[in-house]
Design a protein around this motif. Structure first.
Motif, mmCIF file in Angstrom:
data_model
loop_
_atom_site.group_PDB
_atom_site.id
_atom_site.type_symbol
_atom_site.label_atom_id
_atom_site.label_comp_id
_atom_site.label_asym_id
_atom_site.label_seq_id
_atom_site.Cartn_x
_atom_site.Cartn_y
_atom_site.Cartn_z
ATOM 1 N N TYR A 92 0.857 -1.184 0.000
ATOM 2 C CA TYR A 92 0.000 0.000 0.000
ATOM 3 C C TYR A 92 0.895 1.236 0.000
ATOM 4 O O TYR A 92 1.930 1.276 0.685
ATOM 5 C CB TYR A 92 -0.890 0.033 1.244
ATOM 6 C CG TYR A 92 -1.933 -1.057 1.304
ATOM 7 C CD1 TYR A 92 -3.229 -0.843 0.852
ATOM 8 C CD2 TYR A 92 -1.620 -2.314 1.840
ATOM 9 C CE1 TYR A 92 -4.188 -1.841 0.925
ATOM 10 C CE2 TYR A 92 -2.570 -3.315 1.908
ATOM 11 C CZ TYR A 92 -3.851 -3.078 1.453
ATOM 12 O OH TYR A 92 -4.803 -4.065 1.521
ATOM 13 N N GLN A 93 0.476 2.268 -0.746
ATOM 14 C CA GLN A 93 1.271 3.496 -0.832
ATOM 15 C C GLN A 93 0.373 4.733 -0.679
ATOM 16 O O GLN A 93 0.143 5.468 -1.632
ATOM 17 C CB GLN A 93 2.022 3.552 -2.161
ATOM 18 C CG GLN A 93 3.070 2.444 -2.318
ATOM 19 C CD GLN A 93 3.802 2.511 -3.644
ATOM 20 O OE1 GLN A 93 3.357 1.933 -4.641
ATOM 21 N NE2 GLN A 93 4.919 3.217 -3.658
ATOM 22 N N PRO A 94 -0.109 4.978 0.510
ATOM 23 C CA PRO A 94 -1.014 6.108 0.712
ATOM 24 C C PRO A 94 -0.297 7.448 0.660
ATOM 25 O O PRO A 94 0.816 7.592 1.170
ATOM 26 C CB PRO A 94 -1.550 5.853 2.123
ATOM 27 C CG PRO A 94 -0.418 5.159 2.815
ATOM 28 C CD PRO A 94 0.172 4.250 1.763
ATOM 29 N N VAL A 95 -0.924 8.420 0.051
ATOM 30 C CA VAL A 95 -0.392 9.775 0.088
ATOM 31 C C VAL A 95 -0.510 10.324 1.506
ATOM 32 O O VAL A 95 0.387 11.006 2.005
ATOM 33 C CB VAL A 95 -1.149 10.685 -0.907
ATOM 34 C CG1 VAL A 95 -0.684 12.131 -0.776
ATOM 35 C CG2 VAL A 95 -0.931 10.187 -2.333
ATOM 36 N N ARG A 96 -1.632 9.984 2.172
ATOM 37 C CA ARG A 96 -1.849 10.376 3.567
ATOM 38 C C ARG A 96 -2.394 9.166 4.328
ATOM 39 O O ARG A 96 -3.559 8.801 4.173
ATOM 40 C CB ARG A 96 -2.845 11.538 3.662
ATOM 41 C CG ARG A 96 -2.256 12.896 3.341
ATOM 42 C CD ARG A 96 -3.354 13.948 3.241
ATOM 43 N NE ARG A 96 -4.280 13.890 4.378
ATOM 44 C CZ ARG A 96 -4.120 14.593 5.504
ATOM 45 N NH1 ARG A 96 -3.072 15.384 5.638
ATOM 46 N NH2 ARG A 96 -5.006 14.511 6.477
ATOM 47 N N ALA A 97 -1.553 8.567 5.141
ATOM 48 C CA ALA A 97 -1.967 7.371 5.875
ATOM 49 C C ALA A 97 -3.061 7.669 6.888
ATOM 50 O O ALA A 97 -3.771 6.760 7.318
ATOM 51 C CB ALA A 97 -0.757 6.749 6.573
ATOM 52 N N ARG A 98 -3.212 8.915 7.272
ATOM 53 C CA ARG A 98 -4.202 9.286 8.277
ATOM 54 C C ARG A 98 -5.599 9.492 7.697
ATOM 55 O O ARG A 98 -6.552 9.729 8.442
ATOM 56 C CB ARG A 98 -3.746 10.542 9.013
ATOM 57 C CG ARG A 98 -3.521 11.734 8.103
ATOM 58 C CD ARG A 98 -2.723 12.823 8.816
ATOM 59 N NE ARG A 98 -3.352 13.258 10.048
ATOM 60 C CZ ARG A 98 -2.684 13.556 11.153
ATOM 61 N NH1 ARG A 98 -1.380 13.447 11.191
ATOM 62 N NH2 ARG A 98 -3.308 13.977 12.216
ATOM 63 N N ILE A 126 -7.460 4.250 6.610
ATOM 64 C CA ILE A 126 -7.592 3.622 7.922
ATOM 65 C C ILE A 126 -8.556 2.444 7.849
ATOM 66 O O ILE A 126 -8.317 1.385 8.448
ATOM 67 C CB ILE A 126 -8.052 4.662 8.964
ATOM 68 C CG1 ILE A 126 -6.929 5.681 9.212
ATOM 69 C CG2 ILE A 126 -8.442 3.974 10.278
ATOM 70 C CD1 ILE A 126 -7.318 6.800 10.149
ATOM 71 N N GLN A 127 -9.624 2.600 7.094
ATOM 72 C CA GLN A 127 -10.590 1.507 6.932
ATOM 73 C C GLN A 127 -9.951 0.312 6.228
ATOM 74 O O GLN A 127 -10.225 -0.849 6.571
ATOM 75 C CB GLN A 127 -11.803 1.997 6.148
ATOM 76 C CG GLN A 127 -12.678 2.969 6.929
ATOM 77 C CD GLN A 127 -13.859 3.477 6.115
ATOM 78 O OE1 GLN A 127 -13.991 3.165 4.936
ATOM 79 N NE2 GLN A 127 -14.725 4.266 6.744
ATOM 80 N N GLU A 128 -9.085 0.586 5.240
ATOM 81 C CA GLU A 128 -8.382 -0.512 4.559
ATOM 82 C C GLU A 128 -7.510 -1.283 5.536
ATOM 83 O O GLU A 128 -7.430 -2.513 5.487
ATOM 84 C CB GLU A 128 -7.526 0.041 3.419
ATOM 85 C CG GLU A 128 -8.304 0.530 2.213
ATOM 86 C CD GLU A 128 -7.385 0.896 1.059
ATOM 87 O OE1 GLU A 128 -7.041 -0.009 0.275
ATOM 88 O OE2 GLU A 128 -6.992 2.076 0.963
ATOM 89 N N MET A 129 -6.847 -0.564 6.423
ATOM 90 C CA MET A 129 -5.987 -1.221 7.414
ATOM 91 C C MET A 129 -6.816 -2.013 8.422
ATOM 92 O O MET A 129 -6.436 -3.105 8.847
ATOM 93 C CB MET A 129 -5.129 -0.183 8.132
ATOM 94 C CG MET A 129 -4.092 0.504 7.248
ATOM 95 S SD MET A 129 -2.813 -0.626 6.596
ATOM 96 C CE MET A 129 -3.455 -0.962 4.931
ATOM 97 N N GLU A 142 -6.312 7.823 15.451
ATOM 98 C CA GLU A 142 -7.218 6.816 14.882
ATOM 99 C C GLU A 142 -6.446 5.707 14.182
ATOM 100 O O GLU A 142 -6.816 4.530 14.274
ATOM 101 C CB GLU A 142 -8.183 7.483 13.895
ATOM 102 C CG GLU A 142 -9.196 8.417 14.529
ATOM 103 C CD GLU A 142 -8.596 9.758 14.942
ATOM 104 O OE1 GLU A 142 -9.237 10.467 15.741
ATOM 105 O OE2 GLU A 142 -7.479 10.090 14.466
ATOM 106 N N PHE A 143 -5.365 6.078 13.503
ATOM 107 C CA PHE A 143 -4.562 5.064 12.821
ATOM 108 C C PHE A 143 -3.838 4.183 13.836
ATOM 109 O O PHE A 143 -3.792 2.958 13.693
ATOM 110 C CB PHE A 143 -3.542 5.743 11.900
ATOM 111 C CG PHE A 143 -2.805 4.774 11.017
ATOM 112 C CD1 PHE A 143 -3.218 4.545 9.718
ATOM 113 C CD2 PHE A 143 -1.702 4.070 11.481
ATOM 114 C CE1 PHE A 143 -2.558 3.641 8.902
ATOM 115 C CE2 PHE A 143 -1.028 3.163 10.677
ATOM 116 C CZ PHE A 143 -1.459 2.948 9.378
#
Length: 333
Positions: free
Chosen positions: A60-66, A71-74, A94-95
Motif C-alpha cells: 500500500y502506498q497512501p499519500v496520507r496514511a491518516r 484507515i478503513q483498509e488497514m 485513529e490510525f
C-alpha cells in the motif's frame, strides 16, 4: 501474529526481512508513494517496496496514511500489531488504534535522547561514544511513546553516518523480534520516557554540509564523517564545490609547512595567524592542511565539482593548489 509493516528507505529493509523470515505473518507492507529521483527524474520505488514485491507481499502506498479511507483498509486487514521504522509520515490517533496491540516503532537512538529526524548522523556529528536502537509504543507525539527494549553499540573513532546507518539497521531486525516475542507472551514491559531528559535533532538538508572554517577542527572532522555519504560536507575552491570525504585533526607536533612553491614557508606561517580560518597552510601528498578556527584539519580524500572522489595525492597531480589559497563560502571566493 498478523503484522502490517510500515517503512520506506534502505534503513527499514533489514527489519522487514527479519519479520518475513520469522514465525509471524506479514499481511501487508505500507510505504511512501513512488517518487522521481536522480537527474533524469525517473519514477522509482522505495527500497521497502522493492523488497516487499520480491517476496510477493501486498503493498500500500497512501499519500496520507491518516485519511479515513486508508484507515478503513488497514482495519480490514485485522492486524495484531503494526511495526513502523522510518516510514516518513505522522500517524493519527485513529490510525495508531487500528492494531490490537498498537503500533511499535523502531527508533535509531537510545531514547529519550535524539528524538526526531537524522539521529544517526547527529550521533556522529556530536561526537557520541554510544548510541543504539529503541523499540517503543507509538503515541501521537514525535518519538514520545513508552520505551520497550533497547540495544546499544559503541561508535568507532572513524565512524561515518553511512557505517553507523548500516550497523543500526541490522540491529533493528533482531530487536523487533525480541520485542514481539515478549509482547505475545505478555511479558513486555513499558517504560515511560523522562521528557525532561529528551533531546531533539532536526532534519539535515544539503545546505547543512557547507563548512564554516571558523569552527574547531574537531567539530569539522566530525561533520565530515557524519555527513558521509549523504549529503556530504563541502566547501568552495576557486568558485567550484569541493566535497570533503575524509580528514583528521593534526596534533600540534604534526603540523607541517607547505612544500609547494618557493614562498611556501611564508604562506604557511602567515596562514596560521589568527583570522585565517579556511586558508590552506600546506598542500602535501599526505593531505591538504587547512587552518580552522582552532587547529589544523588534514584533508585526505576529496572531490572537486564534476570530478571523481580521490585521495589528496592524486588530486594535487591534476589540480595545482598552493599554501595561502583560501577555501570558503561561494560568496567569499
Amino acid at each position: 501474529m498478523r503484522i502490517v509493516f510500515m517503512g520506506t528507505p534502505d534503513f527499514s529493509v533489514p527489519v522487514l526481512e527479519a519479520l518475513i523470515g520469522s514465525r509471524h505473518q506479514v499481511v501487508a507492507v505500507v510505504t511512501q508513494p513512488d517518487k522521481p529521483k536522480g537527474r533524469g527524474k525517473e519514477i522509482q520505488m522505495s527500497p521497502v517496496k522493492k523488497t516487499a514485491l520480491h517476496y510477493g507481499l501486498t503493498v500500500y502506498q497512501p499519500v496520507r496514511a491518516r485519511d479515513a479511507a486508508f484507515i478503513q483498509e488497514m482495519q480490514a486487514l485485522k492486524p495484531d500489531v503494526m511495526v513502523v521504522i522510518a516510514f516518513g509520515q505522522i500517524l493519527s490517533k485513529e490510525f495508531l488504534e487500528v492494531p490490537v496491540h498498537g503500533c511499535i516503532n523502531i527508533h535509531a537512538s537510545l531514547l529519550p535522547k535524539y528524538r526526531g529526524s537524522a539521529p544517526v548522523q547527529w550521533a556522529v556529528i556530536n561526537g557520541e561514544r554510544e548510541t543504539g536502537i529503541t523499540t517503543m509504543m507509538m503515541d501521537e507525539g514525535i518519538d514520545t511513546g513508552d520505551m520497550l527494549e533497547k540495544q546499544s553499540i559503541l561508535l568507532d573513532e572513524k565512524e561515518t553516518g553511512g557505517s553507523l546507518f548500516d550497523r543500526l539497521s541490522q540491529l533493528g531486525g533482531g530487536l523487533i523480534l525480541s520485542t514481539l516475542d515478549k509482547l505475545e507472551a505478555g511479558t513486555l514491559k513499558r517504560t515511560p520516557q523522562n521528557h525532561e531528559e529528551a533531546t531533539y535533532v532536526k532534519k539535515i538538508s544539503k545546505s547543512f554540509g557547507e563548512i564554516d572554517w571558523n569552527m574547531e577542527a574537531t567539530a569539522i572532522e566530525r561533520l565530515i564523517r557524519g555527513l558521509n555519504p549523504w549529503p556530504s560536507a563541502y566547501t568552495w575552491l576557486n568558485g567550484k564545490m569541493l566535497k570533503l570525504w575524509e580528514a583528521k585533526v593534526l596534533p600540534a607536533d604534526e603540523e607541517e609547512k607547505s612544500v609547494v612553491g618557493e614562498a611556501a614557508g611564508a604562506h604557511s606561517a602567515g596562514a596560521r595567524e589568527q583570522g585565517n580560518a579556511g586558508v590552506i597552510v600546506a598542500a602535501l601528498a599526505s593531505g591538504l592542511q587547512i587552518q580552522t578556527g582552532s587547529g589544523i584539519l588534514n584533508i585526505t580524500s576529496l572531490q572537486l565539482e564534476g570530478k571523481k572522489r580521490m585521495d589528496t595525492a592524486a588530486f594535487l597531480r591534476g589540480f595545482p593548489v598552493q599554501a595561502g589559497m583560501r577555501l570558503g563560502n561561494r560568496s567569499d571566493i
